[in-house]
Design a protein around this motif. Structure first.
Motif, PDB file in Angstrom:
ATOM      1  N   ARG A  90      40.957  -0.538   2.584  1.00  0.00           N
ATOM      2  CA  ARG A  90      39.860   0.354   2.190  1.00  0.00           C
ATOM      3  C   ARG A  90      38.774   0.259   3.262  1.00  0.00           C
ATOM      4  NH1 ARG A  90      41.945   3.471  -1.981  1.00  0.00           N
ATOM      5  NH2 ARG A  90      43.290   2.093  -3.189  1.00  0.00           N
ATOM      6  N   TYR A  91      38.585   1.361   4.012  1.00  0.00           N
ATOM      7  CA  TYR A  91      37.742   1.372   5.214  1.00  0.00           C
ATOM      8  C   TYR A  91      36.328   1.890   4.985  1.00  0.00           C
ATOM      9  CZ  TYR A  91      41.606   0.521   8.466  1.00  0.00           C
ATOM     10  OH  TYR A  91      42.635  -0.035   9.166  1.00  0.00           O
ATOM     11  N   ASP A  92      35.456   1.470   5.888  1.00  0.00           N
ATOM     12  CA  ASP A  92      34.164   2.121   6.108  1.00  0.00           C
ATOM     13  C   ASP A  92      34.188   2.597   7.551  1.00  0.00           C
ATOM     14  OD1 ASP A  92      31.546   3.049   6.192  1.00  0.00           O
ATOM     15  OD2 ASP A  92      30.728   1.066   6.617  1.00  0.00           O
ATOM     16  N   TYR A  93      34.219   3.917   7.745  1.00  0.00           N
ATOM     17  CA  TYR A  93      34.224   4.521   9.075  1.00  0.00           C
ATOM     18  C   TYR A  93      32.830   4.976   9.499  1.00  0.00           C
ATOM     19  CZ  TYR A  93      39.337   4.747   8.746  1.00  0.00           C
ATOM     20  OH  TYR A  93      40.663   4.434   8.636  1.00  0.00           O
ATOM     21  N   ASN A  94      31.806   4.603   8.771  1.00  0.00           N
ATOM     22  CA  ASN A  94      30.443   5.066   9.058  1.00  0.00           C
ATOM     23  C   ASN A  94      29.744   4.279  10.149  1.00  0.00           C
ATOM     24  OD1 ASN A  94      30.492   7.118   7.086  1.00  0.00           O
ATOM     25  ND2 ASN A  94      30.067   5.607   5.490  1.00  0.00           N
ATOM     26  N   GLY A  95      30.453   3.374  10.811  1.00  0.00           N
ATOM     27  CA  GLY A  95      29.813   2.581  11.853  1.00  0.00           C
ATOM     28  C   GLY A  95      28.732   1.705  11.263  1.00  0.00           C
ATOM     29  N   CYS A  96      27.709   1.473  12.037  1.00  0.00           N
ATOM     30  CA  CYS A  96      26.633   0.586  11.567  1.00  0.00           C
ATOM     31  C   CYS A  96      25.475   1.400  10.990  1.00  0.00           C
ATOM     32  CB  CYS A  96      26.176  -0.327  12.688  1.00  0.00           C
ATOM     33  SG  CYS A  96      25.644   0.537  14.166  1.00  0.00           S
ATOM     34  N   SER A  97      25.804   2.472  10.286  1.00  0.00           N
ATOM     35  CA  SER A  97      24.771   3.337   9.710  1.00  0.00           C
ATOM     36  C   SER A  97      24.035   2.665   8.548  1.00  0.00           C
ATOM     37  CB  SER A  97      25.393   4.640   9.206  1.00  0.00           C
ATOM     38  OG  SER A  97      26.230   4.382   8.093  1.00  0.00           O
ATOM     39  N   GLY A  98      24.662   1.659   7.952  1.00  0.00           N
ATOM     40  CA  GLY A  98      24.043   0.961   6.841  1.00  0.00           C
ATOM     41  C   GLY A  98      24.352   1.537   5.478  1.00  0.00           C
ATOM     42  N   SER A  99      25.078   2.660   5.431  1.00  0.00           N
ATOM     43  CA  SER A  99      25.359   3.275   4.127  1.00  0.00           C
ATOM     44  C   SER A  99      26.643   2.752   3.491  1.00  0.00           C
ATOM     45  CB  SER A  99      25.422   4.791   4.263  1.00  0.00           C
ATOM     46  OG  SER A  99      26.465   5.147   5.150  1.00  0.00           O
ATOM     47  N   GLY A 100      27.617   2.400   4.289  1.00  0.00           N
ATOM     48  CA  GLY A 100      28.879   1.911   3.764  1.00  0.00           C
ATOM     49  C   GLY A 100      29.685   2.997   3.076  1.00  0.00           C
ATOM     50  N   THR A 101      30.812   2.590   2.511  1.00  0.00           N
ATOM     51  CA  THR A 101      31.702   3.505   1.811  1.00  0.00           C
ATOM     52  C   THR A 101      32.078   2.894   0.470  1.00  0.00           C
ATOM     53  OG1 THR A 101      32.611   4.314   3.898  1.00  0.00           O
ATOM     54  CG2 THR A 101      33.919   4.711   1.925  1.00  0.00           C
ATOM     55  N   ASN A 102      32.012   3.718  -0.576  1.00  0.00           N
ATOM     56  CA  ASN A 102      32.403   3.279  -1.910  1.00  0.00           C
ATOM     57  C   ASN A 102      33.811   3.766  -2.218  1.00  0.00           C
ATOM     58  OD1 ASN A 102      29.929   2.010  -2.637  1.00  0.00           O
ATOM     59  ND2 ASN A 102      29.041   4.025  -2.986  1.00  0.00           N
ATOM     60  N   HIS A 103      34.610   2.886  -2.765  1.00  0.00           N
ATOM     61  CA  HIS A 103      35.956   3.209  -3.246  1.00  0.00           C
ATOM     62  C   HIS A 103      35.926   2.864  -4.731  1.00  0.00           C
ATOM     63  CE1 HIS A 103      37.387   3.467   0.942  1.00  0.00           C
ATOM     64  NE2 HIS A 103      36.609   2.425   1.149  1.00  0.00           N
ATOM     65  N   ASN A 104      35.828   3.873  -5.568  1.00  0.00           N
ATOM     66  CA  ASN A 104      35.591   3.656  -6.990  1.00  0.00           C
ATOM     67  C   ASN A 104      36.801   3.966  -7.853  1.00  0.00           C
ATOM     68  OD1 ASN A 104      32.900   2.915  -6.519  1.00  0.00           O
ATOM     69  ND2 ASN A 104      32.254   5.048  -6.539  1.00  0.00           N
ATOM     70  N   ASP A 105      36.781   3.412  -9.054  1.00  0.00           N
ATOM     71  CA  ASP A 105      37.792   3.646 -10.093  1.00  0.00           C
ATOM     72  C   ASP A 105      39.210   3.284  -9.656  1.00  0.00           C
ATOM     73  OD1 ASP A 105      35.859   4.550 -11.900  1.00  0.00           O
ATOM     74  OD2 ASP A 105      35.915   6.558 -11.020  1.00  0.00           O
ATOM     75  N   LEU A 106      39.341   2.193  -8.923  1.00  0.00           N
ATOM     76  CA  LEU A 106      40.644   1.699  -8.505  1.00  0.00           C
ATOM     77  C   LEU A 106      41.234   0.838  -9.617  1.00  0.00           C
ATOM     78  CD1 LEU A 106      39.594   0.537  -4.922  1.00  0.00           C
ATOM     79  CD2 LEU A 106      40.613   2.728  -5.559  1.00  0.00           C
ATOM     80  N   THR A 107      42.538   0.637  -9.579  1.00  0.00           N
ATOM     81  CA  THR A 107      43.209  -0.241 -10.533  1.00  0.00           C
ATOM     82  C   THR A 107      44.141  -1.184  -9.782  1.00  0.00           C
ATOM     83  OG1 THR A 107      45.028   1.305 -10.882  1.00  0.00           O
ATOM     84  CG2 THR A 107      43.154   1.470 -12.389  1.00  0.00           C
ATOM     85  N   LEU A 108      44.496  -2.272 -10.423  1.00  0.00           N
ATOM     86  CA  LEU A 108      45.412  -3.235  -9.830  1.00  0.00           C
ATOM     87  C   LEU A 108      46.187  -3.889 -10.970  1.00  0.00           C
ATOM     88  CD1 LEU A 108      44.688  -5.729  -7.041  1.00  0.00           C
ATOM     89  CD2 LEU A 108      45.677  -6.560  -9.144  1.00  0.00           C
ATOM     90  N   SER A 109      47.489  -4.051 -10.777  1.00  0.00           N
ATOM     91  CA  SER A 109      48.268  -4.750 -11.804  1.00  0.00           C
ATOM     92  C   SER A 109      49.335  -5.604 -11.142  1.00  0.00           C
ATOM     93  CB  SER A 109      48.900  -3.763 -12.793  1.00  0.00           C
ATOM     94  OG  SER A 109      49.803  -2.918 -12.123  1.00  0.00           O
ATOM     95  N   ASP A 110      49.718  -6.636 -11.857  1.00  0.00           N
ATOM     96  CA  ASP A 110      50.705  -7.589 -11.384  1.00  0.00           C
ATOM     97  C   ASP A 110      51.568  -7.973 -12.581  1.00  0.00           C
ATOM     98  OD1 ASP A 110      52.149  -9.618 -10.166  1.00  0.00           O
ATOM     99  OD2 ASP A 110      50.407 -10.689  -9.404  1.00  0.00           O
ATOM    100  N   GLY A 111      52.823  -8.253 -12.357  1.00  0.00           N
ATOM    101  CA  GLY A 111      53.714  -8.661 -13.435  1.00  0.00           C
ATOM    102  C   GLY A 111      53.449 -10.076 -13.918  1.00  0.00           C
ATOM    103  N   TYR A 112      52.607 -10.804 -13.197  1.00  0.00           N
ATOM    104  CA  TYR A 112      52.247 -12.170 -13.567  1.00  0.00           C
ATOM    105  C   TYR A 112      50.760 -12.214 -13.916  1.00  0.00           C
ATOM    106  CZ  TYR A 112      56.669 -13.345 -11.351  1.00  0.00           C
ATOM    107  OH  TYR A 112      57.990 -13.401 -11.019  1.00  0.00           O
ATOM    108  N   ASN A 113      50.327 -13.317 -14.478  1.00  0.00           N
ATOM    109  CA  ASN A 113      48.910 -13.482 -14.782  1.00  0.00           C
ATOM    110  C   ASN A 113      48.103 -13.617 -13.496  1.00  0.00           C
ATOM    111  OD1 ASN A 113      49.621 -13.511 -17.451  1.00  0.00           O
ATOM    112  ND2 ASN A 113      49.158 -15.661 -17.797  1.00  0.00           N
TER     113      ASN A 113
END
Length: 142
Positions: A90-113
């Motif tokens: 998950r990248y931030d391509y905005n350079g050093c602008s200070g705004s960053g990049t948001n990656h929202n509403d992601l999910t993650l699952s694993d078959g183990y705890n």
């Protein structure tokens, strides 16, 4: 006095009934952050089960003007000690602008705890410079 005694006896019964009602599930949240010389990342999420996270909001920010983007991945530590990394960067391509990049509403699952989550942050250059942040608090549902 009789009303007071009746009211006092009813309170514990009402509390017990409230605790036993289905649908009053407790939502556990988690968070992690990681800082390195080139940038930083932070994430919040909901532990939605022993092996899953939902509502992941990941913020990635490039803090260095070196023409190389910064990216983050999640490092997953299982309750059995196994470790793996998410494959998507998950990248931030905005350079050093200070705004960053948001990656929202992601999910993650694993078959183990899943026991812990940590952020893996990298400066994407000729030689990837990466650092793993500290573990999150333990998954209370695992």
């Amino acid at each position: 006095m009789r009303r007071l005694r009746t009211a006092l006896l009813a309170v514990p019964a009402a509390i017990a009934l409230t605790l036993a009602l289905p649908g009053s599930a407790w939502a556990a949240t988690g968070s992690a952050s990681n800082y390195m010389w080139a940038g930083h990342a932070s994430a919040t999420w909901t532990w939605s089960g022993p092996g899953s996270l939902t509502n992941i909001d990941l913020h990635v920010e490039d803090d260095n003007c070196n023409s190389n983007p910064v990216y983050a991945q999640l490092r997953v530590t299982r309750s059995n000690g196994g470790v793996w990394y998410t494959s998507t960067h998950r990248y931030d391509y905005n350079g050093c602008s200070g705004s960053g990049t948001n990656h929202n509403d992601l999910t993650l699952s694993d078959g183990y705890n899943i026991k812990y989550i940590a952020l893996y942050v990298c400066n994407d250059g000729t030689f990837n410079d990466c650092i793993v942040g500290p573990n999150s608090s333990a998954n209370p549902l695992a």
